[in-house]
Design a protein around this motif. Structure first.
Motif, PDB file in Angstrom:
ATOM      1  N   ASP A 156      -7.265  -6.307  -6.739  1.00  0.00           N
ATOM      2  CA  ASP A 156      -6.931  -6.704  -8.103  1.00  0.00           C
ATOM      3  C   ASP A 156      -5.520  -7.277  -8.187  1.00  0.00           C
ATOM      4  N   ARG A 157      -4.862  -7.367  -7.034  1.00  0.00           N
ATOM      5  CA  ARG A 157      -3.476  -7.832  -7.023  1.00  0.00           C
ATOM      6  C   ARG A 157      -3.409  -9.290  -7.452  1.00  0.00           C
ATOM      7  N   ARG A 205       0.861  -1.187   0.000  1.00  0.00           N
ATOM      8  CA  ARG A 205       0.000   0.000   0.000  1.00  0.00           C
ATOM      9  C   ARG A 205       0.897   1.237   0.000  1.00  0.00           C
ATOM     10  N   SER A 228       0.115   1.043  -7.949  1.00  0.00           N
ATOM     11  CA  SER A 228      -0.620   1.227  -9.203  1.00  0.00           C
ATOM     12  C   SER A 228      -2.102   1.478  -8.927  1.00  0.00           C
ATOM     13  N   GLY A 229      -2.646   2.490  -9.585  1.00  0.00           N
ATOM     14  CA  GLY A 229      -4.058   2.804  -9.450  1.00  0.00           C
ATOM     15  C   GLY A 229      -4.387   3.771  -8.332  1.00  0.00           C
ATOM     16  N   ASP A 249      -9.590   3.467  -3.407  1.00  0.00           N
ATOM     17  CA  ASP A 249      -8.614   3.216  -4.475  1.00  0.00           C
ATOM     18  C   ASP A 249      -7.607   2.151  -4.048  1.00  0.00           C
ATOM     19  N   SER A 262      -7.107  -1.540  -5.734  1.00  0.00           N
ATOM     20  CA  SER A 262      -5.797  -1.930  -6.250  1.00  0.00           C
ATOM     21  C   SER A 262      -5.325  -3.228  -5.614  1.00  0.00           C
ATOM     22  N   ARG A 263      -5.525  -3.363  -4.316  1.00  0.00           N
ATOM     23  CA  ARG A 263      -5.053  -4.566  -3.627  1.00  0.00           C
ATOM     24  C   ARG A 263      -5.928  -5.776  -3.950  1.00  0.00           C
TER      25      ARG A 263
END
Length: 587
Positions: free
Chosen positions: A467-468, A389, A410-411, A460, A464-465
């Protein structure tokens, strides 16, 4: 989304997926003729653009500099300075992007007959960006034109003071801009909110923007007949600086940036810049410099000057014409880099000891009195990688003022969030871009800042996490992890931020031999079902679930291994090995 190799949860707790091309079947691997094509397609290249991306050239990706707002205004003003032989000062940031941007313009203006001066602010005494006092001092020293590089987009008060002094200031930057712009003669920045076509190049580092300004300047002088009786400078010869600044600033290696780095490495191999050549020797590099060397060997040494030494050492190294001076500065930067590592280790250990205080906050913020502000960005990057993070590390001085540096994932646009915090009065100063930001904050407002960033970025960060996933490019047998494969994979480079190096899966394999070496690295020899064996290593994983799984697997359990295929240059006789990122049980 179908998991790769049916791995929904690896040993490190993440699913595996194929990178791009979700609808195509990938478990059979790639035919050799298709490998580079598949690498390009999976990184977002359209089929009709494959040839342009296969060998990225400047001609193939260079935009018309005039698409950027204020570019022509800046080029005309610089051209006037060349024609009138005006005193010019280049004001750069103290990091690698700032140093390479300043060096590029200084070397170009020298070739055009000027004697530009460099001004790099001291990180500890002056802080980031141009101060009004510094600009006024430069103007009163005789400069009629100041060009700020890699800074200035948020320097409202400083540029007001410069304007009052009657000196023209051109800002060349890439950091986030507010809706209102500071008072500059010209402000060239692809991340201006009013950019149109130029906004597509918002991923450029400042040195890339400086290169485009150099191209616009040469074009302007050409139109004025300046080169009728004198040779044109070879701007292309300065691409080694552009490559270094782009990689060191972790700019995304797509489009023009990828061309900058690919061609810049070729220029660097010619040894045209004696400072870079001396620095490579000081760093112990004996082969042609690679993209990895830019980020992990050369960049940190130039950074060390601004972080723990004299701020102008990097620019002096990159612009010197004296081999003896180049050797002297390179040796000093190498020494300072050792000192920087020791300081960084101490701050990292102190910050990591505070991780448990962060709970579930979207952005981890660690602060401490007496921490060296020259290493907080590096420490923030390490914490970001460890925690998955965004992380901000703040060094608090004796007056209760904190200097902070943040790194994002990212993101998650950290730069925009920092600007919003500044607008709300939570910060004394702040700015940055999506993946990195800097700030100045009163110590008694750090908690409020943490609450604000948690509220603003929680969704956000969660997205992002969630979608990891570990992304794979190919699956191979052990026999497929060979030098020919490594060579084929490298043809899709250069790799870096935004253009990730290929990750392959090998297996299923059985662990034949495994032990801990060096600083917590897990080394293993594994054998595949094709009867071939390969060497592998998992760096700094001895205490992790991955390291423990490898050490305890034994020869009776089968694993899929995921990682990067590399050539063992140390003691492998040029054999290929796998640098492991993750593993999953195959039984």
């Amino acid at each position: 989304m179908t998991p790769a190799l049916s791995v929904t949860r690896s040993i490190l707790g993440q699913p595996w997926r194929w990178r791009g091309l979700e609808g195509e079947r990938r478990d059979e691997g790639f035919a050799p003729d298709d490998l580079v094509t598949q690498l390009l397609l999976s990184r977002g290249v359209a089929r009709d653009a494959l040839e342009r991306h296969r060998i990225p050239t400047i001609r193939g990706f260079m935009p018309d500099p005039s698409i950027f707002r204020d570019m022509d205004v800046a080029a005309e003003r610089l051209a006037a300075a060349v024609l009138e032989k005006e005193p010019v000062t280049i004001f750069g940031d103290y990091d690698v992007d700032g140093a390479t941007s300043a060096a590029l313009l200084i070397r170009l203006l020298r070739d055009l007959g000027l004697d530009p001066q460099a001004y790099i602010p001291d990180r500890l005494m002056e802080g980031y960006g141009p101060s009004g006092e510094a600009l006024v001092r430069i103007a009163r020293g005789g400069a009629r034109l100041i060009v700020t590089v890699d800074c200035g987009a948020q320097a409202f008060d400083a540029l007001d003071m410069a304007a009052a002094e009657g000196v023209d200031v051109i800002v060349v930057d890439h950091h986030k801009c507010a809706s209102e712009l500071p008072k500059a003669f010209a402000l060239v920045n692809p991340n201006r909110l009013d950019e149109e076509e130029g906004a597509a190049h918002g991923h450029l580092a400042a040195v890339g923007v400086a290169f485009l300004l150099g191209a616009a300047l040469i074009r302007t002088l050409r139109a004025r007949g300046w080169f009728a009786d004198r040779p044109e400078p070879r701007l292309i010869d300065l691409l080694d600086l552009v490559a270094l600044g782009t990689v060191a600033d972790v700019a995304q290696l797509r489009g023009l940036n990828r061309a900058f780095v690919a061609q810049g490495l070729k220029v660097m191999a010619q040894g045209r810049n004696i400072g870079l050549t001396a620095l490579a020797r000081a760093a112990g590099l004996t082969k042609a410099v690679t993209c990895t060397d830019l980020g992990f060997a050369l960049g940190p040494r130039i950074n060390a000057g601004g972080r723990v030494g004299k701020a102008d050492l990097g620019v002096r190294l990159l612009t010197t014409t004296s081999e003896s001076e180049a050797e002297e500065i390179a040796t000093e930067l190498d020494r300072l880099n050792v000192e920087r590592r020791a300081i960084e280790t101490a701050v990292t250990e102190a910050a990591e000891a505070m991780v448990h205080t962060q709970g579930n906050r979207a952005v981890a913020i660690m602060s401490g009195p007496g921490w060296h502000p020259g290493v907080i960005g590096i420490v923030a990057g390490r914490l970001k990688e460890k925690l998955g993070r965004p992380a901000i590390v703040i060094a608090i001085d004796g007056n209760g003022i904190g200097k902070g540096s943040g790194r994002s994932i990212s993101g998650v646009d950290l730069g925009a969030a920092v600007l919003a915090a500044k607008d709300l009065g939570l910060l004394i100063a702040g700015g940055g871009h999506a993946m990195a930001a800097g700030l100045t904050v009163a110590a008694d407002k750090i908690e409020a800042l943490a609450d604000f960033l948690d509220q603003r970025l929680a969704n956000d960060v969660a997205l992002s996490r969630d979608d990891r996933a570990l992304l794979l490019d190919a699956v191979l047998s052990c026999g497929g992890v060979a030098p020919a494969l490594v060579e084929a994979l490298e043809a899709g480079g250069p790799y870096g931020a935004g253009w990730p190096s290929p990750r392959v899966a090998a297996g299923p394999v059985r662990v034949i031999k495994c032990d801990v070496v060096g600083n917590g690295h897990v080394r293993a020899v594994v054998a595949g079902e094709d009867g071939r064996s390969i060497k592998t290593i998992a760096f700094r994983q001895a205490e992790s679930a991955l390291g423990q799984a490898l050490l305890g697997a034994g020869p009776h359990r089968r694993l899929w291994l995921a990682g990067r295929a590399r050539i063992d240059l140390w003691n492998g006789g040029g054999q290929a090995e796998l640098h492991i990122d993750d593993a999953a049980w195959a039984d």
